[in-house]
Design a protein around this motif. Structure first.
Motif, PDB file in Angstrom:
ATOM      1  N   LEU A  90       0.644  -1.170   0.142  1.00 24.43           N
ATOM      2  CA  LEU A  90       0.075   0.104  -0.158  1.00 24.43           C
ATOM      3  C   LEU A  90       1.069   1.290  -0.147  1.00 24.43           C
ATOM      4  CD1 LEU A  90      -2.724  -1.011   2.491  1.00 24.43           C
ATOM      5  CD2 LEU A  90      -2.856  -1.198   0.184  1.00 24.43           C
ATOM      6  N   GLU A  91       1.833   1.143   0.770  1.00 25.52           N
ATOM      7  CA  GLU A  91       2.805   2.523   0.756  1.00 25.52           C
ATOM      8  C   GLU A  91       3.515   2.585  -0.407  1.00 25.52           C
ATOM      9  OE1 GLU A  91       5.308   1.393   3.992  1.00 25.52           O
ATOM     10  OE2 GLU A  91       4.022   1.911   5.744  1.00 25.52           O
ATOM     11  N   GLU A  92       3.681   1.511  -1.082  1.00 28.84           N
ATOM     12  CA  GLU A  92       4.438   1.475  -2.479  1.00 28.84           C
ATOM     13  C   GLU A  92       3.508   2.027  -3.474  1.00 28.84           C
ATOM     14  OE1 GLU A  92       8.039  -0.743  -4.533  1.00 28.84           O
ATOM     15  OE2 GLU A  92       7.532  -1.070  -2.251  1.00 28.84           O
ATOM     16  N   ILE A  93       2.383   1.841  -3.705  1.00 27.94           N
ATOM     17  CA  ILE A  93       1.919   1.752  -4.969  1.00 27.94           C
ATOM     18  C   ILE A  93       0.422   3.035  -4.717  1.00 27.94           C
ATOM     19  CG2 ILE A  93       2.302  -0.412  -5.757  1.00 27.94           C
ATOM     20  CD1 ILE A  93      -0.555  -1.177  -5.498  1.00 27.94           C
ATOM     21  N   VAL A  94      -0.138   3.217  -3.825  1.00 26.75           N
ATOM     22  CA  VAL A  94      -1.599   3.649  -3.378  1.00 26.75           C
ATOM     23  C   VAL A  94      -1.168   5.178  -3.351  1.00 26.75           C
ATOM     24  CG1 VAL A  94      -3.258   4.189  -1.837  1.00 26.75           C
ATOM     25  CG2 VAL A  94      -2.439   1.703  -2.233  1.00 26.75           C
ATOM     26  N   THR A  95      -1.931   6.094  -4.179  1.00 28.01           N
ATOM     27  CA  THR A  95      -2.047   7.530  -4.082  1.00 28.01           C
ATOM     28  C   THR A  95      -3.170   7.933  -3.252  1.00 28.01           C
ATOM     29  OG1 THR A  95      -3.163   7.592  -6.318  1.00 28.01           O
ATOM     30  CG2 THR A  95      -0.690   7.658  -6.187  1.00 28.01           C
TER      31      THR A  95
END
Length: 256
Positions: free
Chosen positions: A125-130
């Motif tokens: 989630l930290e890597e892809i979610v905006t």
């Protein structure tokens, strides 16, 4: 506009969005829908995408690897240097509203991530979610229903999706007011007649009546919206009078 939905239940998304207005828009090529089964990207031979959470606790957690690989595959197909917005549907997000719908409608591509079980590994989630978006203060079994809700709300703002593009300008929450009541044939039904002004043919009077009804309906049902609405002094006084009767507070002296 292109919608991409990462999910464990692709049929649910297709069945919901291939009907009615969104379905017609997809078939006409006005918008596109790509539904990606996250299970197709797991490295587990049994198509398993979940595991027990570290630290214990009830339920299972969706693993980072299949979610990341599914997202990466979609990004490659989109093929843009700009990072595509990824909307994660979660009750922890900001509650979805019409302002968000307008912002999302400016994008050429949107990726939706639907969680399940007890959630998704925080690292992916930290890597892809905006954007983290909530359908409301309640918990559902997965993100599919909220994703379909957001896609529907955004899609109808895309030019050509609605048969009458003007209609989107006068729906509820435009100008932070609810939509006025509407009537169709017959002129009298169950003893209730259509308001005479709507039969007058006087367009200016009709618009004034509709605007007044929007203010009344908003004051009665969603007074929280009024502080952001662009109201005339007469409309403020009308709203304040209604709210006094319902013991709600509204500052009629506040001029926009």
């Amino acid at each position: 506009m292109n919608f991409h939905v990462l999910t464990l239940f692709p049929d649910m998304i297709r069945d919901g969005l291939m009907a009615s207005i969104t379905g017609r828009a997809i078939k006409a090529g006005i918008i596109s829908l790509e539904v990606v089964n996250i299970r197709d990207y797991t490295e587990n031979k049994h198509k398993k995408v979940d595991d027990y959470p570290y630290g214990g606790g009830a339920g299972m957690l969706m693993q980072a690897q299949p979610v990341y690989d599914a997202w990466e595959a979609v990004n490659r197909r989109i093929g843009t240097e700009k990072k595509t917005r990824v909307v994660f549907l979660s009750p922890q997000g900001n509650t979805f509203n019409q302002h968000m719908a307008k912002e999302f409608a400016k994008e050429e591509d949107l990726i939706f991530l639907c969680g399940h079980y007890e959630g998704i590994d925080e690292r992916v989630l930290e890597e892809i979610v905006t954007d983290v978006v909530s359908a409301g203060d309640y918990v559902l079994t997965g993100g599919e229903l909220p994703a379909m809700m957001v896609v529907d709300a955004v899609a109808r703002l895309v030019p050509g999706v609605l048969h009458n593009d003007v209609s989107a300008e006068f729906e509820s929450f435009q100008d932070h007011l609810l939509e006025y009541p509407q009537y169709s044939r017959p002129e009298v039904w169950h003893g209730k007649a259509v308001p005479p002004v709507l039969l007058s043919g006087h367009h200016a009077n009709v618009e004034r009546w509709r605007r007044r009804q929007s203010v009344i309906r908003t004051a009665e049902n969603r007074p929280d919206l009024l502080e952001q609405a662009q109201l005339t002094q007469e409309e403020k006084e009308l709203a304040a009078d209604i709210l006094r009767k319902t013991s709600c507070h509204f500052d009629a002296d506040m001029v926009d």
